[in-house]
Write a protein that holds these residues in place. Sequence first.
Motif, short mmCIF file in Angstrom:
data_model
loop_
_atom_site.label_atom_id
_atom_site.label_comp_id
_atom_site.label_asym_id
_atom_site.label_seq_id
_atom_site.Cartn_x
_atom_site.Cartn_y
_atom_site.Cartn_z
N ALA A 67 60.30 9.11 7.00
CA ALA A 67 60.42 10.52 7.43
C ALA A 67 60.38 11.44 6.33
CB ALA A 67 61.83 10.75 8.31
N PRO A 68 59.99 12.52 6.57
CA PRO A 68 59.84 13.61 5.17
C PRO A 68 61.33 14.07 5.06
CG PRO A 68 59.07 14.50 7.27
CD PRO A 68 59.24 13.05 7.73
N GLU A 69 61.65 14.25 3.61
CA GLU A 69 62.95 14.47 3.22
C GLU A 69 63.33 16.10 3.37
OE1 GLU A 69 65.05 12.35 2.22
OE2 GLU A 69 63.71 10.74 1.99
N THR A 70 64.51 16.44 3.72
CA THR A 70 65.00 17.90 3.59
C THR A 70 65.64 18.26 2.56
OG1 THR A 70 66.98 17.21 4.95
CG2 THR A 70 64.94 17.83 6.38
N GLY A 71 66.02 17.44 1.52
CA GLY A 71 66.73 18.02 0.45
C GLY A 71 66.19 18.89 -0.33
N GLY A 72 66.40 19.78 -1.15
CA GLY A 72 66.07 20.77 -2.00
C GLY A 72 64.80 20.08 -2.95
N VAL A 73 63.69 20.97 -3.00
CA VAL A 73 62.67 20.26 -3.83
C VAL A 73 63.00 20.19 -5.22
CG1 VAL A 73 60.35 21.06 -4.77
CG2 VAL A 73 60.99 21.49 -2.13
N ALA A 113 62.94 16.42 -1.19
CA ALA A 113 61.65 16.53 -0.96
C ALA A 113 60.93 16.90 -2.13
CB ALA A 113 61.42 17.88 0.02
N LYS A 114 59.51 16.35 -2.11
CA LYS A 114 58.81 16.39 -3.38
C LYS A 114 58.08 17.59 -3.40
CE LYS A 114 58.28 11.71 -4.34
NZ LYS A 114 59.89 11.45 -4.36
N ARG A 117 59.60 19.43 2.89
CA ARG A 117 60.83 19.67 3.39
C ARG A 117 60.64 20.66 4.69
NH1 ARG A 117 64.25 24.40 2.43
NH2 ARG A 117 66.44 23.93 2.29
N GLU A 118 59.68 21.37 4.91
CA GLU A 118 59.66 22.02 6.09
C GLU A 118 59.21 21.10 7.30
OE1 GLU A 118 56.37 24.85 5.38
OE2 GLU A 118 57.82 26.18 4.24
N LEU A 119 58.48 20.08 6.94
CA LEU A 119 58.12 19.03 7.69
C LEU A 119 59.36 18.21 8.07
CD1 LEU A 119 54.78 17.80 6.49
CD2 LEU A 119 55.17 18.83 8.84
N GLY A 120 60.27 17.90 7.15
CA GLY A 120 61.56 17.21 7.52
C GLY A 120 62.51 17.95 8.65
N PHE A 121 62.47 19.21 8.35
CA PHE A 121 63.50 19.95 9.66
C PHE A 121 62.85 19.85 10.77
CE2 PHE A 121 65.08 22.19 5.33
CZ PHE A 121 66.33 21.78 5.43
N PHE A 122 61.38 19.99 10.80
CA PHE A 122 60.71 19.69 12.04
C PHE A 122 60.99 18.34 12.56
CE2 PHE A 122 57.68 23.31 10.78
CZ PHE A 122 58.15 24.13 11.69
N ALA A 123 60.87 17.40 11.79
CA ALA A 123 61.29 15.98 12.16
C ALA A 123 62.31 15.90 12.92
CB ALA A 123 60.90 15.18 10.96
N LYS A 124 63.50 16.28 12.07
CA LYS A 124 64.87 16.33 12.59
C LYS A 124 65.13 16.87 14.06
CE LYS A 124 69.54 17.45 11.34
NZ LYS A 124 70.42 18.10 10.19
N PRO A 179 54.95 6.86 1.85
CA PRO A 179 53.90 7.99 2.34
C PRO A 179 54.24 9.41 1.55
CG PRO A 179 54.94 6.88 4.19
CD PRO A 179 55.51 6.46 2.86
N ASP A 180 53.02 10.11 1.33
CA ASP A 180 53.14 11.27 0.63
C ASP A 180 53.01 12.16 1.36
OD1 ASP A 180 52.81 13.61 -0.91
OD2 ASP A 180 51.37 12.72 -2.20
N TRP A 181 54.13 13.37 2.11
CA TRP A 181 54.34 14.30 2.87
C TRP A 181 53.67 15.72 2.26
CZ3 TRP A 181 55.32 12.92 7.76
CH2 TRP A 181 55.92 11.67 8.01
N CYS A 182 53.34 15.66 0.97
CA CYS A 182 52.79 16.73 0.45
C CYS A 182 51.26 17.04 0.61
CB CYS A 182 53.19 16.87 -1.14
SG CYS A 182 54.85 17.00 -1.25
N LEU A 183 50.48 16.01 1.04
CA LEU A 183 49.08 16.14 1.34
C LEU A 183 48.70 16.67 2.18
CD1 LEU A 183 48.00 12.49 0.14
CD2 LEU A 183 47.74 14.58 -1.33
#
Length: 96
Positions: free
Chosen positions: A3-9, A16-17, A22-29, A92-96
Amino acid sequence: MDAPETGGVGAAIGGAKCERERELGFFAKEFIVALTSSAAIIVTEDYGPDRFDRSVVDLSADGVDVASAGLEAGYLRAWPHDANGNSLSEKPDWCL
């Protein structure tokens, strides 16, 4: 699953990278909380702890496989590991 990370970039190990991750992480949560908050949760498979001593399990929420639902919605991605916890592919790379 990953799952995408929500921690600070760039703020901490495991954060998050990029801001997109980070935004996707909050949606995933939000998605996982909505799916599971009022559901009957069943552990359908228990794989034991990972290298960080976290439980690795398959979950069902009111009969819906949580991982499959997250994959279908785009909030989780496959990240296979072997029985010893070694990853079989790149994270997985969530930044692409």
